[in-house]
Write a protein that holds these residues in place. Structure first.
Motif, PDB file in Angstrom:
ATOM      1  N   LEU A   1     -56.645 -14.532 -50.195  1.00 35.40           N
ATOM      2  CA  LEU A   1     -57.808 -13.783 -49.715  1.00 35.40           C
ATOM      3  C   LEU A   1     -58.118 -14.117 -48.256  1.00 35.40           C
ATOM      4  O   LEU A   1     -58.424 -13.229 -47.463  1.00 35.40           O
ATOM      5  CB  LEU A   1     -59.022 -14.054 -50.603  1.00 35.40           C
ATOM      6  CG  LEU A   1     -58.915 -13.528 -52.032  1.00 35.40           C
ATOM      7  CD1 LEU A   1     -60.109 -13.976 -52.859  1.00 35.40           C
ATOM      8  CD2 LEU A   1     -58.765 -12.022 -52.057  1.00 35.40           C
ATOM      9  N   GLU A   2     -58.020 -15.389 -47.911  1.00 37.97           N
ATOM     10  CA  GLU A   2     -58.225 -15.788 -46.510  1.00 37.97           C
ATOM     11  C   GLU A   2     -57.117 -15.213 -45.633  1.00 37.97           C
ATOM     12  O   GLU A   2     -57.366 -14.720 -44.532  1.00 37.97           O
ATOM     13  CB  GLU A   2     -58.264 -17.315 -46.388  1.00 37.97           C
ATOM     14  CG  GLU A   2     -58.519 -17.789 -44.979  1.00 37.97           C
ATOM     15  CD  GLU A   2     -58.518 -19.302 -44.848  1.00 37.97           C
ATOM     16  OE1 GLU A   2     -58.524 -19.775 -43.694  1.00 37.97           O
ATOM     17  OE2 GLU A   2     -58.491 -20.011 -45.874  1.00 37.97           O
ATOM     18  N   PHE A   3     -55.885 -15.255 -46.125  1.00 38.20           N
ATOM     19  CA  PHE A   3     -54.756 -14.670 -45.402  1.00 38.20           C
ATOM     20  C   PHE A   3     -55.000 -13.178 -45.158  1.00 38.20           C
ATOM     21  O   PHE A   3     -54.815 -12.675 -44.050  1.00 38.20           O
ATOM     22  CB  PHE A   3     -53.455 -14.893 -46.188  1.00 38.20           C
ATOM     23  CG  PHE A   3     -52.275 -14.142 -45.647  1.00 38.20           C
ATOM     24  CD1 PHE A   3     -51.708 -14.479 -44.427  1.00 38.20           C
ATOM     25  CD2 PHE A   3     -51.728 -13.088 -46.367  1.00 38.20           C
ATOM     26  CE1 PHE A   3     -50.623 -13.780 -43.926  1.00 38.20           C
ATOM     27  CE2 PHE A   3     -50.633 -12.391 -45.880  1.00 38.20           C
ATOM     28  CZ  PHE A   3     -50.078 -12.736 -44.656  1.00 38.20           C
ATOM     29  N   LEU A   4     -55.439 -12.467 -46.195  1.00 37.70           N
ATOM     30  CA  LEU A   4     -55.716 -11.033 -46.080  1.00 37.70           C
ATOM     31  C   LEU A   4     -56.797 -10.757 -45.043  1.00 37.70           C
ATOM     32  O   LEU A   4     -56.650  -9.863 -44.203  1.00 37.70           O
ATOM     33  CB  LEU A   4     -56.127 -10.476 -47.445  1.00 37.70           C
ATOM     34  CG  LEU A   4     -56.576  -9.020 -47.496  1.00 37.70           C
ATOM     35  CD1 LEU A   4     -55.455  -8.074 -47.072  1.00 37.70           C
ATOM     36  CD2 LEU A   4     -57.069  -8.675 -48.900  1.00 37.70           C
ATOM     37  N   ALA A   5     -57.877 -11.514 -45.082  1.00 41.35           N
ATOM     38  CA  ALA A   5     -58.979 -11.316 -44.129  1.00 41.35           C
ATOM     39  C   ALA A   5     -58.500 -11.528 -42.693  1.00 41.35           C
ATOM     40  O   ALA A   5     -58.798 -10.712 -41.807  1.00 41.35           O
ATOM     41  CB  ALA A   5     -60.132 -12.261 -44.455  1.00 41.35           C
TER      42      ALA A   5
END
Length: 163
Positions: free
Chosen positions: A105-109
């Protein structure tokens, strides 16, 4: 010399017919992903970045994608994925959610801040409805539960790439 920007490449990919081999006298991109000749753009295999901390998943998905005509790049972490993206543009990204360090999720953001046009599919073996909703709000085009059904994954990928 870069013949196409990433955004133009995605726009042209929707409009142009994908071909497997360009003419010999075509001007190739340095990464060999596309070339241009007489105003026509020829695209090579779609390039997919797979991000997962499990080496078995990376190996099996990259083999499966290669058999289906994709070029698969792999990264064992979100940080390594950003390194790969700095060197090689991709057509789509498939990322695990649960990883040490930077999670999916952090990677996606972070990814959507840098290259919002790259489609992302997230996958997880520990999926919750809340995680799937958050992933969608952050810009993931789909959320797939592990173990990944290859047929569903390939269909999702084809739809994302609009082949």
């Amino acid at each position: 010399m870069d013949l196409l920007t990433a955004r133009a490449r995605f726009t042209l990919a929707r409009a142009e017919l994908r071909r497997t081999s360009p003419p010999e006298d075509a001007a190739l991109r340095p990464d060999n992903s596309a070339c241009q000749l007489s105003g026509h753009v020829w695209f090579m295999k779609p390039r997919i970045l797979i991000v997962d901390d499990d080496p078995g998943t990376l190996a099996s998905l990259s083999r499966a994608f290669a058999l289906e005509g994709y070029e698969a790049l792999t990264a064992s972490s979100g940080a390594r994925a950003f390194e790969r993206l700095g060197d090689e543009p991709v057509d789509a990204i498939l990322s695990d959610v649960v990883m040490p360090g930077m999670d999916g999720l952090e990677f996606l953001a972070r990814l959507k801040e840098r290259v919002p046009e790259v489609p992302v599919i997230l996958m997880s073996g520990q999926a919750t409805v809340e995680t799937a909703v958050k992933a969608t709000r952050l810009g993931a085009l789909d959320f797939i539960e592990k173990p990944v059904g290859l047929d569903r994954l390939l269909l999702t990928l084809r739809n994302v790439l609009r082949l």
